[in-house]
Design a protein around this motif. Sequence first.
Motif, PDB file in Angstrom:
ATOM      1  N   VAL A   1       0.848  -1.179   0.000  1.00 30.36           N
ATOM      2  CA  VAL A   1       0.000   0.000   0.000  1.00 30.36           C
ATOM      3  C   VAL A   1       0.889   1.236   0.000  1.00 30.36           C
ATOM      4  CG1 VAL A   1      -1.772   1.270   1.261  1.00 30.36           C
ATOM      5  CG2 VAL A   1      -1.810  -1.209   1.257  1.00 30.36           C
ATOM      6  N   VAL A   2       0.528   2.208  -0.818  1.00 31.68           N
ATOM      7  CA  VAL A   2       1.230   3.485  -0.891  1.00 31.68           C
ATOM      8  C   VAL A   2       0.269   4.566  -0.431  1.00 31.68           C
ATOM      9  CG1 VAL A   2       2.337   5.140  -2.430  1.00 31.68           C
ATOM     10  CG2 VAL A   2       2.636   2.687  -2.830  1.00 31.68           C
ATOM     11  N   TYR A   3       0.733   5.420   0.503  1.00 30.02           N
ATOM     12  CA  TYR A   3      -0.086   6.516   1.014  1.00 30.02           C
ATOM     13  C   TYR A   3       0.439   7.820   0.438  1.00 30.02           C
ATOM     14  CZ  TYR A   3      -1.731   3.069   4.335  1.00 30.02           C
ATOM     15  OH  TYR A   3      -2.275   1.949   4.901  1.00 30.02           O
ATOM     16  N   THR A   4      -0.477   8.698   0.049  1.00 29.72           N
ATOM     17  CA  THR A   4      -0.059   9.974  -0.510  1.00 29.72           C
ATOM     18  C   THR A   4      -1.076  11.056  -0.168  1.00 29.72           C
ATOM     19  OG1 THR A   4       0.616  11.118  -2.530  1.00 29.72           O
ATOM     20  CG2 THR A   4      -1.181   9.559  -2.736  1.00 29.72           C
ATOM     21  N   THR A   5      -0.601  12.267  -0.139  1.00 33.58           N
ATOM     22  CA  THR A   5      -1.467  13.418   0.030  1.00 33.58           C
ATOM     23  C   THR A   5      -0.787  14.599  -0.644  1.00 33.58           C
ATOM     24  OG1 THR A   5      -2.776  14.710   1.605  1.00 33.58           O
ATOM     25  CG2 THR A   5      -0.515  14.190   2.246  1.00 33.58           C
ATOM     26  N   ALA A   6      -1.381  15.740  -0.569  1.00 40.22           N
ATOM     27  CA  ALA A   6      -0.818  16.918  -1.214  1.00 40.22           C
ATOM     28  C   ALA A   6      -1.046  18.138  -0.339  1.00 40.22           C
ATOM     29  CB  ALA A   6      -1.479  17.138  -2.585  1.00 40.22           C
ATOM     30  N   LEU A   7      -0.242  19.146  -0.562  1.00 38.66           N
ATOM     31  CA  LEU A   7      -0.405  20.411   0.127  1.00 38.66           C
ATOM     32  C   LEU A   7      -1.820  20.927  -0.102  1.00 38.66           C
ATOM     33  CD1 LEU A   7       1.132  22.565   1.743  1.00 38.66           C
ATOM     34  CD2 LEU A   7       1.713  23.635  -0.409  1.00 38.66           C
ATOM     35  N   ALA A   8      -2.473  21.351   0.950  1.00 43.95           N
ATOM     36  CA  ALA A   8      -3.833  21.901   0.932  1.00 43.95           C
ATOM     37  C   ALA A   8      -4.911  20.846   0.727  1.00 43.95           C
ATOM     38  CB  ALA A   8      -3.982  23.010  -0.100  1.00 43.95           C
ATOM     39  N   SER A   9      -4.551  19.564   0.753  1.00 47.00           N
ATOM     40  CA  SER A   9      -5.538  18.496   0.647  1.00 47.00           C
ATOM     41  C   SER A   9      -6.213  18.296   2.002  1.00 47.00           C
ATOM     42  CB  SER A   9      -4.861  17.202   0.207  1.00 47.00           C
ATOM     43  OG  SER A   9      -5.794  16.141   0.205  1.00 47.00           O
ATOM     44  N   ARG A  10      -7.364  17.645   1.989  1.00 46.11           N
ATOM     45  CA  ARG A  10      -8.061  17.302   3.230  1.00 46.11           C
ATOM     46  C   ARG A  10      -8.118  15.787   3.434  1.00 46.11           C
ATOM     47  NH1 ARG A  10     -11.181  21.939   1.555  1.00 46.11           N
ATOM     48  NH2 ARG A  10     -11.062  23.513   3.169  1.00 46.11           N
ATOM     49  N   VAL A  11      -7.459  15.030   2.548  1.00 43.86           N
ATOM     50  CA  VAL A  11      -7.494  13.576   2.633  1.00 43.86           C
ATOM     51  C   VAL A  11      -6.113  12.989   2.369  1.00 43.86           C
ATOM     52  CG1 VAL A  11      -9.901  13.428   1.882  1.00 43.86           C
ATOM     53  CG2 VAL A  11      -8.071  13.261   0.197  1.00 43.86           C
ATOM     54  N   VAL A  12      -5.938  11.740   2.810  1.00 42.47           N
ATOM     55  CA  VAL A  12      -4.787  10.919   2.438  1.00 42.47           C
ATOM     56  C   VAL A  12      -5.349   9.760   1.636  1.00 42.47           C
ATOM     57  CG1 VAL A  12      -3.003   9.363   3.301  1.00 42.47           C
ATOM     58  CG2 VAL A  12      -3.382  11.561   4.418  1.00 42.47           C
ATOM     59  N   LEU A  13      -4.772   9.511   0.471  1.00 46.38           N
ATOM     60  CA  LEU A  13      -5.217   8.407  -0.366  1.00 46.38           C
ATOM     61  C   LEU A  13      -4.298   7.213  -0.174  1.00 46.38           C
ATOM     62  CD1 LEU A  13      -6.005  10.302  -3.687  1.00 46.38           C
ATOM     63  CD2 LEU A  13      -7.594   9.627  -1.880  1.00 46.38           C
ATOM     64  N   ALA A  14      -4.896   6.022  -0.093  1.00 47.79           N
ATOM     65  CA  ALA A  14      -4.137   4.783  -0.016  1.00 47.79           C
ATOM     66  C   ALA A  14      -4.323   4.051  -1.336  1.00 47.79           C
ATOM     67  CB  ALA A  14      -4.645   3.934   1.141  1.00 47.79           C
ATOM     68  N   TYR A  15      -3.202   3.748  -2.001  1.00 42.05           N
ATOM     69  CA  TYR A  15      -3.228   3.064  -3.287  1.00 42.05           C
ATOM     70  C   TYR A  15      -2.697   1.652  -3.133  1.00 42.05           C
ATOM     71  CZ  TYR A  15      -3.687   7.578  -5.684  1.00 42.05           C
ATOM     72  OH  TYR A  15      -4.124   8.794  -6.131  1.00 42.05           O
ATOM     73  N   ASP A  16      -3.277   0.724  -3.904  1.00 43.43           N
ATOM     74  CA  ASP A  16      -2.698  -0.605  -4.037  1.00 43.43           C
ATOM     75  C   ASP A  16      -1.486  -0.456  -4.945  1.00 43.43           C
ATOM     76  OD1 ASP A  16      -2.198  -3.150  -5.529  1.00 43.43           O
ATOM     77  OD2 ASP A  16      -3.751  -3.873  -4.154  1.00 43.43           O
ATOM     78  N   ALA A  17      -0.307  -0.838  -4.470  1.00 40.35           N
ATOM     79  CA  ALA A  17       0.926  -0.635  -5.229  1.00 40.35           C
ATOM     80  C   ALA A  17       0.947  -1.442  -6.523  1.00 40.35           C
ATOM     81  CB  ALA A  17       2.130  -1.003  -4.375  1.00 40.35           C
ATOM     82  N   ASP A  18       0.249  -2.560  -6.575  1.00 42.80           N
ATOM     83  CA  ASP A  18       0.250  -3.397  -7.781  1.00 42.80           C
ATOM     84  C   ASP A  18      -0.762  -2.927  -8.817  1.00 42.80           C
ATOM     85  OD1 ASP A  18       2.244  -5.087  -6.740  1.00 42.80           O
ATOM     86  OD2 ASP A  18       0.726  -6.212  -5.620  1.00 42.80           O
ATOM     87  N   THR A  19      -1.991  -2.640  -8.374  1.00 41.70           N
ATOM     88  CA  THR A  19      -3.045  -2.271  -9.326  1.00 41.70           C
ATOM     89  C   THR A  19      -3.148  -0.768  -9.537  1.00 41.70           C
ATOM     90  OG1 THR A  19      -4.743  -2.087  -7.613  1.00 41.70           O
ATOM     91  CG2 THR A  19      -4.386  -4.278  -8.617  1.00 41.70           C
ATOM     92  N   ARG A  20      -2.535   0.006  -8.640  1.00 40.00           N
ATOM     93  CA  ARG A  20      -2.590   1.472  -8.663  1.00 40.00           C
ATOM     94  C   ARG A  20      -3.999   2.021  -8.461  1.00 40.00           C
ATOM     95  NH1 ARG A  20       1.518   2.051 -13.694  1.00 40.00           N
ATOM     96  NH2 ARG A  20       3.332   1.337 -12.573  1.00 40.00           N
ATOM     97  N   GLU A  21      -4.856   1.226  -7.852  1.00 40.47           N
ATOM     98  CA  GLU A  21      -6.219   1.659  -7.557  1.00 40.47           C
ATOM     99  C   GLU A  21      -6.273   2.250  -6.160  1.00 40.47           C
ATOM    100  OE1 GLU A  21      -9.327  -1.180  -8.286  1.00 40.47           O
ATOM    101  OE2 GLU A  21      -8.138  -2.127  -9.871  1.00 40.47           O
ATOM    102  N   VAL A  22      -7.120   3.273  -5.995  1.00 42.43           N
ATOM    103  CA  VAL A  22      -7.338   3.851  -4.674  1.00 42.43           C
ATOM    104  C   VAL A  22      -8.150   2.850  -3.859  1.00 42.43           C
ATOM    105  CG1 VAL A  22      -8.421   5.722  -3.388  1.00 42.43           C
ATOM    106  CG2 VAL A  22      -7.267   6.209  -5.549  1.00 42.43           C
ATOM    107  N   ILE A  23      -7.606   2.442  -2.708  1.00 43.26           N
ATOM    108  CA  ILE A  23      -8.313   1.480  -1.861  1.00 43.26           C
ATOM    109  C   ILE A  23      -8.864   2.115  -0.586  1.00 43.26           C
ATOM    110  CG2 ILE A  23      -7.117  -0.554  -2.743  1.00 43.26           C
ATOM    111  CD1 ILE A  23      -5.234  -0.388  -0.353  1.00 43.26           C
ATOM    112  N   ALA A  24      -8.418   3.329  -0.286  1.00 45.11           N
ATOM    113  CA  ALA A  24      -8.951   4.033   0.885  1.00 45.11           C
ATOM    114  C   ALA A  24      -8.765   5.531   0.698  1.00 45.11           C
ATOM    115  CB  ALA A  24      -8.255   3.580   2.161  1.00 45.11           C
ATOM    116  N   ASP A  25      -9.726   6.261   1.212  1.00 41.47           N
ATOM    117  CA  ASP A  25      -9.717   7.718   1.195  1.00 41.47           C
ATOM    118  C   ASP A  25      -9.851   8.132   2.654  1.00 41.47           C
ATOM    119  OD1 ASP A  25     -10.342  10.409   0.987  1.00 41.47           O
ATOM    120  OD2 ASP A  25     -11.610  10.129  -0.764  1.00 41.47           O
TER     121      ASP A  25
END
Length: 194
Positions: A1-25
């Motif tokens: 799982v890869v976690y990412t966010t951005a400056l001024a975002s209100r969420v952290v996205l969790a991606y499946d590293a293999d499929t690159r699909e968002v699995i959690a918001d």
Amino acid sequence: VVYTTALASRVVLAYDADTREVIADLPLGTGPLNTPDIEVDPSGFVWILSNSDPALTRFDREGLGRRQFWEPLLGGRDLVARPDGGVVALGRSEGSNSSLVAYDIAGELLKQRDLEVSAHALISLDGGARLGVTTAEQGLLVLEMDSLEQVDRCLLGLSDPWRGAQLHAGSIYVASGPAVARAGCGGAPPAAWS
């Protein structure tokens, strides 16, 4: 799982590293994140540090349970996972511009230490047994991870380092913009490149 966010975002996205699909918001609150940092501790808890209020948020392994920490940090600067779970955070606290705060796996406050220098970044050292703290004064404080007590001070060949890492051979490198430096520890001289 890869976690990412951005400056001024209100969420952290969790991606499946293999499929690159968002699995959690993972929702963080109503205010946008300011200079966010994300760490996953060895137990799988996701910790998010921000210069916003609250400074620290923790999600459980499934991303469903959220705990926000409103104090003692008023704003965060950097974050490193503890080897037994939990984190150490660097940020501002009441009366200190550079404060270290350690939390255990349950999110309980273990220790707080106010530093007497302007600190910028944290580096996990010696497999997590020690903690490096970069300072504006071309120094690297080496602390025991559990006690947050200083055991060494290394010299750096550049000012205001913001990121760093320890290589497998033990050498510690830091960066500030395009400049890179090797820490001079144990009497070794520092080296810097631009």
